[in-house]
Design a protein around this motif. Structure first.
Motif, PDB file in Angstrom:
ATOM      1  N   PHE A  55      23.192 -20.721  -3.372  1.00 17.38           N
ATOM      2  CA  PHE A  55      24.139 -20.391  -2.845  1.00 17.38           C
ATOM      3  C   PHE A  55      24.926 -21.603  -2.156  1.00 17.38           C
ATOM      4  CE2 PHE A  55      26.607 -18.618   0.608  1.00 17.38           C
ATOM      5  CZ  PHE A  55      27.247 -17.476   0.162  1.00 17.38           C
ATOM      6  N   ASP A  56      26.507 -21.916  -2.166  1.00 14.70           N
ATOM      7  CA  ASP A  56      26.930 -22.837  -1.956  1.00 14.70           C
ATOM      8  C   ASP A  56      27.248 -22.937  -0.314  1.00 14.70           C
ATOM      9  OD1 ASP A  56      28.388 -24.956  -1.370  1.00 14.70           O
ATOM     10  OD2 ASP A  56      30.126 -24.267  -2.614  1.00 14.70           O
ATOM     11  N   THR A  57      26.090 -23.393   0.293  1.00 12.93           N
ATOM     12  CA  THR A  57      26.661 -23.506   1.836  1.00 12.93           C
ATOM     13  C   THR A  57      27.204 -24.679   2.394  1.00 12.93           C
ATOM     14  OG1 THR A  57      24.519 -24.824   2.069  1.00 12.93           O
ATOM     15  CG2 THR A  57      24.064 -22.104   2.052  1.00 12.93           C
ATOM     16  N   TRP A  58      27.613 -25.663   1.576  1.00  7.85           N
ATOM     17  CA  TRP A  58      28.518 -26.817   2.077  1.00  7.85           C
ATOM     18  C   TRP A  58      29.683 -26.347   2.406  1.00  7.85           C
ATOM     19  CZ3 TRP A  58      26.323 -30.866   4.115  1.00  7.85           C
ATOM     20  CH2 TRP A  58      25.101 -31.132   3.739  1.00  7.85           C
ATOM     21  N   ARG A  59      30.181 -25.244   1.707  1.00 12.10           N
ATOM     22  CA  ARG A  59      31.626 -25.033   1.727  1.00 12.10           C
ATOM     23  C   ARG A  59      32.031 -24.670   3.355  1.00 12.10           C
ATOM     24  NH1 ARG A  59      32.256 -19.393  -1.443  1.00 12.10           N
ATOM     25  NH2 ARG A  59      30.102 -18.598  -1.291  1.00 12.10           N
ATOM     26  N   PHE A  60      30.994 -24.218   3.968  1.00  9.17           N
ATOM     27  CA  PHE A  60      31.151 -23.771   5.441  1.00  9.17           C
ATOM     28  C   PHE A  60      30.942 -24.809   6.346  1.00  9.17           C
ATOM     29  CE2 PHE A  60      29.082 -19.946   3.081  1.00  9.17           C
ATOM     30  CZ  PHE A  60      30.050 -19.162   3.321  1.00  9.17           C
ATOM     31  N   SER A  61      31.004 -26.014   6.000  1.00 12.03           N
ATOM     32  CA  SER A  61      30.897 -27.147   6.887  1.00 12.03           C
ATOM     33  C   SER A  61      32.027 -28.411   6.540  1.00 12.03           C
ATOM     34  CB  SER A  61      29.587 -28.156   6.703  1.00 12.03           C
ATOM     35  OG  SER A  61      29.411 -28.461   5.403  1.00 12.03           O
ATOM     36  N   GLU A  62      32.963 -27.983   5.584  1.00 13.15           N
ATOM     37  CA  GLU A  62      33.792 -28.790   5.136  1.00 13.15           C
ATOM     38  C   GLU A  62      35.239 -28.886   6.036  1.00 13.15           C
ATOM     39  OE1 GLU A  62      34.376 -27.320   1.155  1.00 13.15           O
ATOM     40  OE2 GLU A  62      32.790 -28.614   0.334  1.00 13.15           O
ATOM     41  N   GLY A  63      35.290 -27.892   7.011  1.00 11.87           N
ATOM     42  CA  GLY A  63      36.432 -27.771   7.768  1.00 11.87           C
ATOM     43  C   GLY A  63      37.807 -27.405   7.327  1.00 11.87           C
ATOM     44  N   ARG A  64      37.547 -26.361   6.308  1.00  6.00           N
ATOM     45  CA  ARG A  64      38.536 -25.615   5.859  1.00  6.00           C
ATOM     46  C   ARG A  64      38.569 -24.153   5.900  1.00  6.00           C
ATOM     47  NH1 ARG A  64      37.658 -24.379   0.383  1.00  6.00           N
ATOM     48  NH2 ARG A  64      35.738 -25.279  -0.335  1.00  6.00           N
ATOM     49  N   VAL A  65      39.939 -23.494   5.851  1.00  9.99           N
ATOM     50  CA  VAL A  65      39.735 -22.171   5.623  1.00  9.99           C
ATOM     51  C   VAL A  65      39.151 -21.523   4.245  1.00  9.99           C
ATOM     52  CG1 VAL A  65      41.162 -20.111   5.909  1.00  9.99           C
ATOM     53  CG2 VAL A  65      41.735 -21.891   7.483  1.00  9.99           C
ATOM     54  N   LEU A  66      38.338 -20.612   4.354  1.00 13.11           N
ATOM     55  CA  LEU A  66      37.617 -20.235   3.247  1.00 13.11           C
ATOM     56  C   LEU A  66      38.186 -18.926   2.610  1.00 13.11           C
ATOM     57  CD1 LEU A  66      34.112 -21.484   3.694  1.00 13.11           C
ATOM     58  CD2 LEU A  66      35.892 -22.497   2.243  1.00 13.11           C
ATOM     59  N   GLU A  67      38.549 -18.672   1.525  1.00 12.36           N
ATOM     60  CA  GLU A  67      38.614 -17.322   0.838  1.00 12.36           C
ATOM     61  C   GLU A  67      37.261 -16.717   0.345  1.00 12.36           C
ATOM     62  OE1 GLU A  67      41.308 -15.487   1.271  1.00 12.36           O
ATOM     63  OE2 GLU A  67      42.482 -17.144   2.341  1.00 12.36           O
ATOM     64  N   ILE A  68      36.801 -15.781   1.041  1.00 12.80           N
ATOM     65  CA  ILE A  68      35.599 -15.217   0.216  1.00 12.80           C
ATOM     66  C   ILE A  68      35.670 -13.889  -0.442  1.00 12.80           C
ATOM     67  CG2 ILE A  68      33.055 -14.341   0.886  1.00 12.80           C
ATOM     68  CD1 ILE A  68      33.635 -17.147   1.715  1.00 12.80           C
ATOM     69  N   GLU A  69      35.591 -13.888  -1.880  1.00 17.19           N
ATOM     70  CA  GLU A  69      36.045 -12.817  -2.440  1.00 17.19           C
ATOM     71  C   GLU A  69      34.940 -11.801  -2.528  1.00 17.19           C
ATOM     72  OE1 GLU A  69      36.651 -14.473  -6.221  1.00 17.19           O
ATOM     73  OE2 GLU A  69      38.246 -15.697  -5.806  1.00 17.19           O
ATOM     74  N   ARG A  70      33.650 -12.237  -2.475  1.00 19.38           N
ATOM     75  CA  ARG A  70      32.550 -11.162  -2.262  1.00 19.38           C
ATOM     76  C   ARG A  70      31.798 -10.934  -0.888  1.00 19.38           C
ATOM     77  NH1 ARG A  70      28.871 -12.358  -7.368  1.00 19.38           N
ATOM     78  NH2 ARG A  70      27.875 -10.359  -6.918  1.00 19.38           N
ATOM     79  N   PRO A  71      31.656  -9.922  -0.665  1.00 22.15           N
ATOM     80  CA  PRO A  71      30.807  -9.516   0.716  1.00 22.15           C
ATOM     81  C   PRO A  71      29.648 -10.290   0.518  1.00 22.15           C
ATOM     82  CG  PRO A  71      31.648  -7.536   0.021  1.00 22.15           C
ATOM     83  CD  PRO A  71      31.910  -8.444  -1.008  1.00 22.15           C
ATOM     84  N   ILE A  72      29.481 -11.031   1.882  1.00 24.62           N
ATOM     85  CA  ILE A  72      27.981 -11.635   2.025  1.00 24.62           C
ATOM     86  C   ILE A  72      26.976 -11.003   2.927  1.00 24.62           C
ATOM     87  CG2 ILE A  72      26.726 -13.650   2.848  1.00 24.62           C
ATOM     88  CD1 ILE A  72      29.711 -15.238   2.509  1.00 24.62           C
ATOM     89  N   ARG A  73      25.864 -10.868   2.512  1.00 25.21           N
ATOM     90  CA  ARG A  73      24.575  -9.959   3.296  1.00 25.21           C
ATOM     91  C   ARG A  73      23.848 -10.928   3.674  1.00 25.21           C
ATOM     92  NH1 ARG A  73      20.219  -7.874   1.383  1.00 25.21           N
ATOM     93  NH2 ARG A  73      20.868  -8.001  -0.707  1.00 25.21           N
ATOM     94  N   LEU A  74      23.098 -11.047   4.900  1.00 23.89           N
ATOM     95  CA  LEU A  74      21.972 -11.746   5.414  1.00 23.89           C
ATOM     96  C   LEU A  74      20.763 -10.819   5.326  1.00 23.89           C
ATOM     97  CD1 LEU A  74      23.641 -13.747   8.121  1.00 23.89           C
ATOM     98  CD2 LEU A  74      23.278 -14.555   5.936  1.00 23.89           C
ATOM     99  N   SER A  75      19.764 -11.411   4.925  1.00 20.61           N
ATOM    100  CA  SER A  75      18.407 -10.512   5.061  1.00 20.61           C
ATOM    101  C   SER A  75      17.647 -11.056   6.276  1.00 20.61           C
ATOM    102  CB  SER A  75      17.548 -10.559   3.976  1.00 20.61           C
ATOM    103  OG  SER A  75      17.247 -12.104   3.813  1.00 20.61           O
ATOM    104  N   VAL A  76      16.846 -10.295   7.099  1.00 18.43           N
ATOM    105  CA  VAL A  76      15.974 -10.926   8.043  1.00 18.43           C
ATOM    106  C   VAL A  76      14.388 -10.728   7.902  1.00 18.43           C
ATOM    107  CG1 VAL A  76      15.527 -10.274  10.520  1.00 18.43           C
ATOM    108  CG2 VAL A  76      17.775  -9.655   9.530  1.00 18.43           C
ATOM    109  N   LYS A  77      13.894 -12.199   8.071  1.00 19.78           N
ATOM    110  CA  LYS A  77      12.543 -12.093   7.671  1.00 19.78           C
ATOM    111  C   LYS A  77      12.189 -13.337   8.520  1.00 19.78           C
ATOM    112  CE  LYS A  77      11.404 -11.474   3.541  1.00 19.78           C
ATOM    113  NZ  LYS A  77      11.408 -11.307   2.130  1.00 19.78           N
ATOM    114  N   PRO A  78      11.064 -13.162   9.513  1.00 22.52           N
ATOM    115  CA  PRO A  78      10.870 -12.081   9.931  1.00 22.52           C
ATOM    116  C   PRO A  78      11.774 -11.295  10.820  1.00 22.52           C
ATOM    117  CG  PRO A  78       9.632 -13.746  11.239  1.00 22.52           C
ATOM    118  CD  PRO A  78      10.582 -14.464   9.909  1.00 22.52           C
ATOM    119  N   ALA A  79      11.590  -9.963  11.055  1.00 16.06           N
ATOM    120  CA  ALA A  79      12.303  -9.407  11.884  1.00 16.06           C
ATOM    121  C   ALA A  79      11.971  -9.802  13.477  1.00 16.06           C
ATOM    122  CB  ALA A  79      12.351  -7.981  11.823  1.00 16.06           C
ATOM    123  N   GLY A  80      12.909  -9.466  14.306  1.00 16.56           N
ATOM    124  CA  GLY A  80      12.631  -9.995  15.659  1.00 16.56           C
ATOM    125  C   GLY A  80      13.741  -9.641  16.547  1.00 16.56           C
TER     126      GLY A  80
END
Length: 202
Positions: A45-70
């Protein structure tokens, strides 16, 4: 003489007892950009685009898993990507920082409240090499001509306030792995009691 603004690296406090840990971003359907569900492939997954300092167009919803939960924290990093609660969004709006940051909605496993990727929209060439403990530069022999002259590593990061201008949140040119905020933002987040966050003066 007016005192210079102070700046701080903002980062995830990983030592909070019982805290949650967010895993790398996935699309809502559980697949990565290659359409595969294999754990090893998810890391692409291209995480670098979130540090490039530009507005992003995200076409698909992003989901984050939690492991471990807390314990859910209002500021967390997943693979270096800042994930924040809606209280952080509201705070930044009150501070008038809408032009300096983009908040990208994400879904967090087991959570019904809104969460967001914090995408800083400015990259500023402001690292004060002389005041840093040590800096290492990328050279031609490192194999990436497009990054020659950027930083391979920075220890004891310091920024030059005179080069920052009026910015309140930004990443540093050549060393995009850090997220920097002004003393104004740091104080506001502390007063608001935003959980999960630590600061170190730069």
């Amino acid at each position: 003489m007016t005192a210079q603004m102070k700046y701080y690296e903002m980062y995830d406090d990983v030592y909070i007892p019982g805290r949650w840990h967010l895993r790398f971003p996935l699309f809502k359907d559980g697949e990565n950009e290659l359409g595969r569900e294999d754990d090893d492939e998810r890391e692409l997954f291209d995480t670098w685009r979130f540090s490039e300092g530009r507005v992003l167009e995200i076409e698909r919803p992003i989901r984050l898993s939690v492991k471990p939960a807390g314990v859910a924290l209002e500021y967390t990093e997943a693979m270096g990507i800042p994930i924040v609660h809606r209280r952080v969004v509201s705070l930044f709006e009150r501070l008038g920082l809408q032009k300096e940051v983009q908040f990208i909605p994400v879904e967090v496993e087991g959570q019904t409240e809104p969460w967001f990727i914090l995408n800083a929209l400015q990259v500023i060439r402001c690292i004060d090499d002389a005041r840093c403990e040590e800096v290492f530069y990328r050279l031609p022999e490192h194999g990436d001509p497009s990054r020659v002259g950027q930083y391979k590593n920075v220890r004891g990061l310091k920024v030059d306030p005179e080069k920052v201008g009026s910015a309140n949140i930004f990443r540093t040119w050549g060393w995009l792995v850090v997220l920097i905020v002004s003393e104004r933002v740091k104080s506001a987040m502390e007063q608001e009691g935003i959980t999960g966050i630590k600061f170190i003066e730069v």
